[in-house]
Design a protein around this motif. Structure first.
Motif, PDB file in Angstrom:
ATOM      1  N   LEU A 194      33.600  48.128  41.540  1.00  0.00           N
ATOM      2  CA  LEU A 194      34.191  47.635  42.411  1.00  0.00           C
ATOM      3  C   LEU A 194      35.479  47.700  42.979  1.00  0.00           C
ATOM      4  CD1 LEU A 194      31.338  45.683  44.280  1.00  0.00           C
ATOM      5  CD2 LEU A 194      31.810  48.018  44.290  1.00  0.00           C
ATOM      6  N   PRO A 195      36.422  48.833  42.327  1.00  0.00           N
ATOM      7  CA  PRO A 195      37.965  48.151  42.515  1.00  0.00           C
ATOM      8  C   PRO A 195      39.217  48.235  43.617  1.00  0.00           C
ATOM      9  CG  PRO A 195      37.778  50.780  41.787  1.00  0.00           C
ATOM     10  CD  PRO A 195      36.260  49.790  42.346  1.00  0.00           C
ATOM     11  N   TYR A 196      39.697  47.648  43.657  1.00  0.00           N
ATOM     12  CA  TYR A 196      40.196  47.949  44.793  1.00  0.00           C
ATOM     13  C   TYR A 196      40.546  48.274  45.941  1.00  0.00           C
ATOM     14  CZ  TYR A 196      44.368  47.196  48.625  1.00  0.00           C
ATOM     15  OH  TYR A 196      44.359  46.734  49.936  1.00  0.00           O
ATOM     16  N   ALA A 210      36.715  32.473  49.758  1.00  0.00           N
ATOM     17  CA  ALA A 210      36.018  31.661  48.190  1.00  0.00           C
ATOM     18  C   ALA A 210      35.920  32.124  47.465  1.00  0.00           C
ATOM     19  CB  ALA A 210      35.430  29.927  48.295  1.00  0.00           C
ATOM     20  N   ASN A 211      36.274  32.962  46.354  1.00  0.00           N
ATOM     21  CA  ASN A 211      36.441  33.249  45.205  1.00  0.00           C
ATOM     22  C   ASN A 211      36.254  33.163  44.017  1.00  0.00           C
ATOM     23  OD1 ASN A 211      37.761  35.723  47.080  1.00  0.00           O
ATOM     24  ND2 ASN A 211      39.551  34.633  45.968  1.00  0.00           N
ATOM     25  N   ASP A 212      34.668  34.008  43.048  1.00  0.00           N
ATOM     26  CA  ASP A 212      34.283  32.735  42.183  1.00  0.00           C
ATOM     27  C   ASP A 212      33.364  32.252  41.933  1.00  0.00           C
ATOM     28  OD1 ASP A 212      35.151  35.055  39.911  1.00  0.00           O
ATOM     29  OD2 ASP A 212      37.406  34.526  40.309  1.00  0.00           O
ATOM     30  N   ARG A 213      32.551  31.436  40.826  1.00  0.00           N
ATOM     31  CA  ARG A 213      31.287  30.970  41.472  1.00  0.00           C
ATOM     32  C   ARG A 213      31.599  30.052  40.812  1.00  0.00           C
ATOM     33  NH1 ARG A 213      26.412  33.954  41.201  1.00  0.00           N
ATOM     34  NH2 ARG A 213      25.871  31.538  41.127  1.00  0.00           N
ATOM     35  N   PHE A 222      35.966  41.058  48.524  1.00  0.00           N
ATOM     36  CA  PHE A 222      35.415  40.016  47.411  1.00  0.00           C
ATOM     37  C   PHE A 222      35.212  39.013  47.265  1.00  0.00           C
ATOM     38  CE2 PHE A 222      39.141  37.582  44.495  1.00  0.00           C
ATOM     39  CZ  PHE A 222      38.707  39.092  43.701  1.00  0.00           C
ATOM     40  N   GLY A 223      35.467  37.892  48.002  1.00  0.00           N
ATOM     41  CA  GLY A 223      34.426  37.106  47.905  1.00  0.00           C
ATOM     42  C   GLY A 223      33.100  37.073  47.458  1.00  0.00           C
ATOM     43  N   THR A 274      32.362  39.234  43.769  1.00  0.00           N
ATOM     44  CA  THR A 274      33.237  37.779  42.066  1.00  0.00           C
ATOM     45  C   THR A 274      32.552  36.541  42.504  1.00  0.00           C
ATOM     46  OG1 THR A 274      34.667  36.301  44.082  1.00  0.00           O
ATOM     47  CG2 THR A 274      35.342  37.798  42.900  1.00  0.00           C
ATOM     48  N   PHE A 275      31.371  36.517  43.647  1.00  0.00           N
ATOM     49  CA  PHE A 275      30.029  35.583  43.548  1.00  0.00           C
ATOM     50  C   PHE A 275      28.525  36.140  42.638  1.00  0.00           C
ATOM     51  CE2 PHE A 275      26.256  33.360  45.182  1.00  0.00           C
ATOM     52  CZ  PHE A 275      27.530  31.561  45.130  1.00  0.00           C
ATOM     53  N   ILE A 295      40.127  41.180  36.495  1.00  0.00           N
ATOM     54  CA  ILE A 295      39.948  42.422  37.878  1.00  0.00           C
ATOM     55  C   ILE A 295      39.939  43.250  37.179  1.00  0.00           C
ATOM     56  CG2 ILE A 295      41.607  42.849  39.547  1.00  0.00           C
ATOM     57  CD1 ILE A 295      41.353  40.037  40.619  1.00  0.00           C
ATOM     58  N   LEU A 308      34.441  44.744  38.437  1.00  0.00           N
ATOM     59  CA  LEU A 308      35.257  44.391  39.537  1.00  0.00           C
ATOM     60  C   LEU A 308      35.978  45.344  37.725  1.00  0.00           C
ATOM     61  CD1 LEU A 308      37.145  41.130  41.068  1.00  0.00           C
ATOM     62  CD2 LEU A 308      35.770  43.620  41.354  1.00  0.00           C
ATOM     63  N   ASP A 341      34.468  27.520  38.789  1.00  0.00           N
ATOM     64  CA  ASP A 341      35.818  28.738  39.115  1.00  0.00           C
ATOM     65  C   ASP A 341      35.950  28.802  39.913  1.00  0.00           C
ATOM     66  OD1 ASP A 341      36.955  28.838  35.848  1.00  0.00           O
ATOM     67  OD2 ASP A 341      35.071  30.092  35.790  1.00  0.00           O
ATOM     68  N   MET A 387      33.036  31.360  34.560  1.00  0.00           N
ATOM     69  CA  MET A 387      34.452  32.284  33.943  1.00  0.00           C
ATOM     70  C   MET A 387      34.174  32.860  35.358  1.00  0.00           C
ATOM     71  SD  MET A 387      34.688  34.592  30.661  1.00  0.00           S
ATOM     72  CE  MET A 387      33.927  35.838  31.516  1.00  0.00           C
ATOM     73  N   GLN A 388      36.333  33.558  35.585  1.00  0.00           N
ATOM     74  CA  GLN A 388      36.451  33.704  37.177  1.00  0.00           C
ATOM     75  C   GLN A 388      36.215  35.622  36.277  1.00  0.00           C
ATOM     76  OE1 GLN A 388      40.506  33.287  37.861  1.00  0.00           O
ATOM     77  NE2 GLN A 388      40.964  31.419  37.642  1.00  0.00           N
ATOM     78  N   LYS A 389      35.986  36.350  36.955  1.00  0.00           N
ATOM     79  CA  LYS A 389      35.870  37.471  36.570  1.00  0.00           C
ATOM     80  C   LYS A 389      36.783  38.443  37.135  1.00  0.00           C
ATOM     81  CE  LYS A 389      31.211  38.767  39.035  1.00  0.00           C
ATOM     82  NZ  LYS A 389      30.701  40.234  39.743  1.00  0.00           N
ATOM     83  N   GLU A 424      38.654  40.093  52.218  1.00  0.00           N
ATOM     84  CA  GLU A 424      38.424  38.841  50.790  1.00  0.00           C
ATOM     85  C   GLU A 424      36.912  38.304  51.263  1.00  0.00           C
ATOM     86  OE1 GLU A 424      39.493  36.711  49.256  1.00  0.00           O
ATOM     87  OE2 GLU A 424      37.823  35.274  49.641  1.00  0.00           O
ATOM     88  N   GLN A 457      37.123  48.119  47.430  1.00  0.00           N
ATOM     89  CA  GLN A 457      36.419  47.137  48.102  1.00  0.00           C
ATOM     90  C   GLN A 457      37.283  47.733  49.721  1.00  0.00           C
ATOM     91  OE1 GLN A 457      36.648  43.338  46.407  1.00  0.00           O
ATOM     92  NE2 GLN A 457      35.936  43.945  44.806  1.00  0.00           N
ATOM     93  N   ALA A 470      42.300  38.831  48.479  1.00  0.00           N
ATOM     94  CA  ALA A 470      41.437  39.730  47.746  1.00  0.00           C
ATOM     95  C   ALA A 470      42.240  39.835  46.927  1.00  0.00           C
ATOM     96  CB  ALA A 470      41.173  40.529  48.666  1.00  0.00           C
ATOM     97  N   PHE A 471      41.270  40.592  45.407  1.00  0.00           N
ATOM     98  CA  PHE A 471      41.946  40.713  44.254  1.00  0.00           C
ATOM     99  C   PHE A 471      43.087  39.297  44.022  1.00  0.00           C
ATOM    100  CE2 PHE A 471      39.252  43.772  45.888  1.00  0.00           C
ATOM    101  CZ  PHE A 471      39.147  44.343  44.498  1.00  0.00           C
TER     102      PHE A 471
END
Ligand code: SF4
Ligand code: SF4
Ligand code: SF4
Ligand code: FES
Lengths: 577, 164
Positions: free
Chosen positions: B48-50, A168-171, B68-69, B72-73, B5, B79, A174, B1-3, B65, B53, A180-181
């Motif tokens: 925290l770029p790829y 699960a990504n973002d929160r 990354f999770g 973004t949480f 990248i 990022l 969203d 909002m989505q983070k 992942e 991470q 990942a990425f």
């Protein structure tokens, strides 16, 4: 064991201390709806569809994680409960692409079923709804997050597979499941096993549907369309038509395929037998010539991909044998094409597989014995069921028919390939005969049967002890590989399957709702159909297969000979994660 | 909002890598320390770029992942890199009703970047923040540590010119 007594909808039940309300209800014969819960695998209490009333608890509680207690009175179906569940569903639908008319999961979607039961209003909460692009980057699956309910079952099984390429990504609103990425799945070390697809309650994850390609081939008069079915399909296909789990439908499956219009209906089993003799021969050569040991089976493309990604330095342990699917395809486009006087370019070679990774495997390099791909289209069990439905065939009423010759005869050894331990047992049957120079009557190697994820056995063959291991599921594979990497492995031969339980539990097998998966051991019940068929067969050893005998007398220059090596063996690649 | 990248090329230094490696080595015995490692990594690199991470994932032996999770949480992780000058515009209620949104859009247009992005030359980045407690000055923004208040659209050019 300390027990507690409670009541579910007035039904008294006694369950072990520590049981959840859901477990107590199941013990009382009361079903509570669930969406995120998977027994032992995903107990996260996230979706809140399982809410119930329970004395001693404030407000509604989530039955899947809330412990039952002594004297507790649980009500699973009150007006309050029903209202809460309905609201939960309506909130899920507010961000859901409600396209049931064309959704491939329609009629076996766990979300749809509940929505119908609770009489939801699809438009109750309209508002901001994120829109997601489909991920169609891989050959094996499609992710449509517009239909995802964030239950995280896919995430949990991918973790169970030691892969964890999704999460699960973002929160908040969203939140989405992805990698990942936000890269496409094809750019991750996903092993294509499809376990995520098999457990998704909705149409958010589906196999990549290749049925249109097959319909097109069948409609093309210039093509000779040949189909092969993997050992485990006969043990599972019936489930798609409401038949009891574990029903062997080999005869009906063959007649369905014939009615769909395939020119020839072959059994992958003959190639499973072929795999065994080539593999046994390879093993003997490795032992005699100081080759890399232990040797590991290479039938399961999910496992092979796992090895390539996670243990690239150990790929020499993989048998160079192609998988049965690919061997069958190779034989169809060489031996069979030659025998029938058909140009292999005019053959469309279709397979029906328990596995989504087979869709990936057909596109691997070095899988074209005739110069054309050994297999052109790989379908899952589910896709075949869809074709049968579209063709209007009443599956349960079809007569039983037999596979076509010359590639339709099988042995008991091949049939059990579909269950974890089956390939090992088949190999041991052949090795035992070859090494003792006898036709041994006892062919049952019980030590390698059963659904445990790792089995080890020492078998006595011709006075010598041979140590073997059988692993299924990528986490079990990882444990075995760590031992090899650390030099702690004393096995000679290992069978590894990418999916827990082997092909009967493959990612392409019929969808069973989680309630069934929690309460029935699918792996064992489906496998039993195969072991029963094996026990009833007159030929139970691969090297006695009439097809195998014919192939080596008419076509190949001996086991592992030059021609066999060219057509039936392959190579592997070191992949980076 | 989505983070957001980052699509800026990564230009970490060997010194930064050595620091991160030391942090990882001190923590890799316990995977539950992942968050702490990520915080330190953000301290070292600013974001925290790829590449960062990936180092964390490999070092801590967890799937990327997972890293990354987490990244973004939690709001605390970024990022995207911060520019040499980070323009942080308050979009809290008081500032917002006094037109901070319009000011934000104007910066975005002038710089050609959106929220949580950084200009290609690495000079400016733009963020929206919650109330910074200077409502009397609304609408208000900060450039690094410096505070600017009672802004109007005309201030955008003057502020940017000051840092060119
Ligand atoms: S996922 Fe289920 S509810 Fe959603 S469109 Fe498909 S069938 Fe309908
Ligand atoms: S196919 Fe298997 S490895 Fe790939 S995402 Fe699904 S569960 Fe994970
Ligand atoms: S893709 Fe399917 S299994 Fe995964 S979280 Fe979404 S609905 Fe659940
Ligand atoms: S919260 Fe219990 S099934 Fe999802």
């Amino acid at each position: 064991m300390e027990m507690i007594n409670c009541k579910v909808n007035g039904i008294a039940v006694s369950v072990p201390k520590g049981s959840t309300i859901l477990e107590a209800a199941r013990a009382a014969g009361v079903e509570i709806p669930t969406l995120c819960y998977m027994k032992k695998i995903n107990e996260i209490g996230a979706c809140r569809i399982c809410v119930v009333e329970a004395t001693g608890a404030r407000g509604l509680v989530t039955a899947c994680v809330y412990p039952a207690s002594e004297g507790m009175e649980i009500k699973t179906n009150t007006e309050k409960v029903q209202k809460a569940r309905k609201t939960t569903l309506e909130l899920m639908l507010s961000t859901h692409d409600k396209k049931c008319l064309s959704c491939s999961r329609s009629t076996n979607c766990e979300l749809q079923k509940l929505c119908l039961e609770y009489g939801v209003d699809e438009g109750a909460f309209e508002g901001y709804k994120p829109v997601y692009e489909l991920d169609e980057s891989t050959p094996h699956l499609v992710r449509d997050n517009n239909k995802c309910i964030l239950c995280r079952r896919c995430v949990a099984v991918c973790k169970e597979q030691f892969v964890s390429v999704i999460g699960a990504n973002d929160r908040g609103i969203d939140t989405s499941i992805g990698s990942a990425f936000k890269v496409k799945l094809s750019e991750t070390p996903c092993i294509s096993c499809g376990q995520c697809v098999a457990v998704c309650p909705t149409g958010a994850l589906t196999e990549k549907d290749d049925t249109e390609k097959v319909w097109a081939a069948l409609a093309d008069p210039t093509k000779h369309v040949v189909v092969q079915t993997a050992p485990s399909i006969r043990a599972t296909l019936g489930e798609c038509f409401g038949m009891p789990i574990g029903t062997n439908v080999e005869g009906k499956m063959v007649s369905a395929l014939r009615r769909l219009g395939f020119d020839k209906v072959f059994d992958t089993d003959f190639a499973a037998d072929l795999t065994i003799v080539e593999e046994a021969n390879e093993l003997v050569e490795r032992i005699n010539n100081g080759g890399v040991l232990p040797m590991i089976t290479s039938c399961s493309p999910g496992w092979v991909k796992f090895c390539e990604f996670y243990y690239p330095n150990l790929i020499d342990h993989l048998s160079s044998c192609k998988s049965p699917q690919q061997m069958a395809g190779a034989v169809i486009k060489t031996y069979y094409a030659n025998k029938m006087g058909i140009d292999p370019k005019d053959i469309v070679s279709v397979s029906v597989m328990p596995c989504t990774a087979k869709k990936f495997e057909i596109g691997r390099p070095d899988q074209s014995a005739s110069g054309y791909p050994d297999v052109d289209i790989a379908l899952t069990t589910r896709e075949l069921a869809k074709m049968i439905d579209r063709a209007g065939l009443k599956f349960t009423m079809l007569p039983d028919e037999e596979f076509d010759s010359p590639l339709g005869e099988d042995t008991g050894a091949a049939v059990i390939f579909g269950a974890t331990g089956g390939v090992m047992e088949a190999a041991l049957r052949t090795a035992n005969d070859w090494l003792t120079g006898k036709d041994n009557l006892d062919v049952d190697f019980h030590a390698v049967r059963g659904t445990e994820s790792i089995k080890e056995a020492t078998v006595k063959i011709n006075g010598a002890d041979i140590k073997v291991a059988v692993a299924s599921g990528a986490t079990a594979a990882q444990k075995v590989m760590e031992k090899i990497k650390n030099g702690e492995a004393d096995w000679t031969f290992i069978e590894i399957m990418g999916c827990p339980g082997g092909c009967v539990n493959g990612g392409g097998q019929p969808i069973q709702p989680q309630y069934v998966r929690d309460t029935v051991d699918l792996k064992a019940v489906r496998a039993k159909a195969l072991y029963d068929q094996d026990a009833a067969m007159s030929i139970r050893k691969s090297h006695e297969s009439p097809v195998v005998k014919a192939l080596y007398s008419e076509w190949y220059d001996g086991f592992g000979g030059h021609k066999a090596h060219h057509d039936l063996h392959t190579t592997y690649v070191k992949r980076t994660k | 909002m989505q983070k957001k990248i980052s699509n800026h090329p990564f230009n970490g230094t060997p010194e930064q890598a050595a620091k991160l490696e030391a942090v990882i080595n001190a923590n890799k015995h316990d995977k539950s320390l992942l968050m702490a490692v990520m915080q330190e990594a953000q301290g070292i690199y600013g974001y925290l770029p790829y590449e960062v991470q990936k180092m964390i994932a490999d070092g801590m032996d967890v799937p990327i992942e997972k890293v990354f999770g987490v990244s973004t949480f939690y709001a605390q992780f970024s990022l995207t890199p911060k520019g040499e000058y980070n323009i942080s515009i308050c979009l809290g209620t008081a500032c917002y009703v006094k037109g901070a949104g319009i000011i934000f859009d104007k910066f975005a247009e002038k710089l050609g970047i959106g929220a949580d992005e950084c200009t290609a030359d690495g000079k400016f980045s733009l963020t929206a923040c919650r109330c910074i407690g200077a409502c009397g000055l609304a609408p208000v923004l900060t450039v690094n540590e410096e505070v600017y208040g009672r802004l109007t659209g005309a201030d955008v050019d003057t502020i940017l010119a000051k840092y060119q």
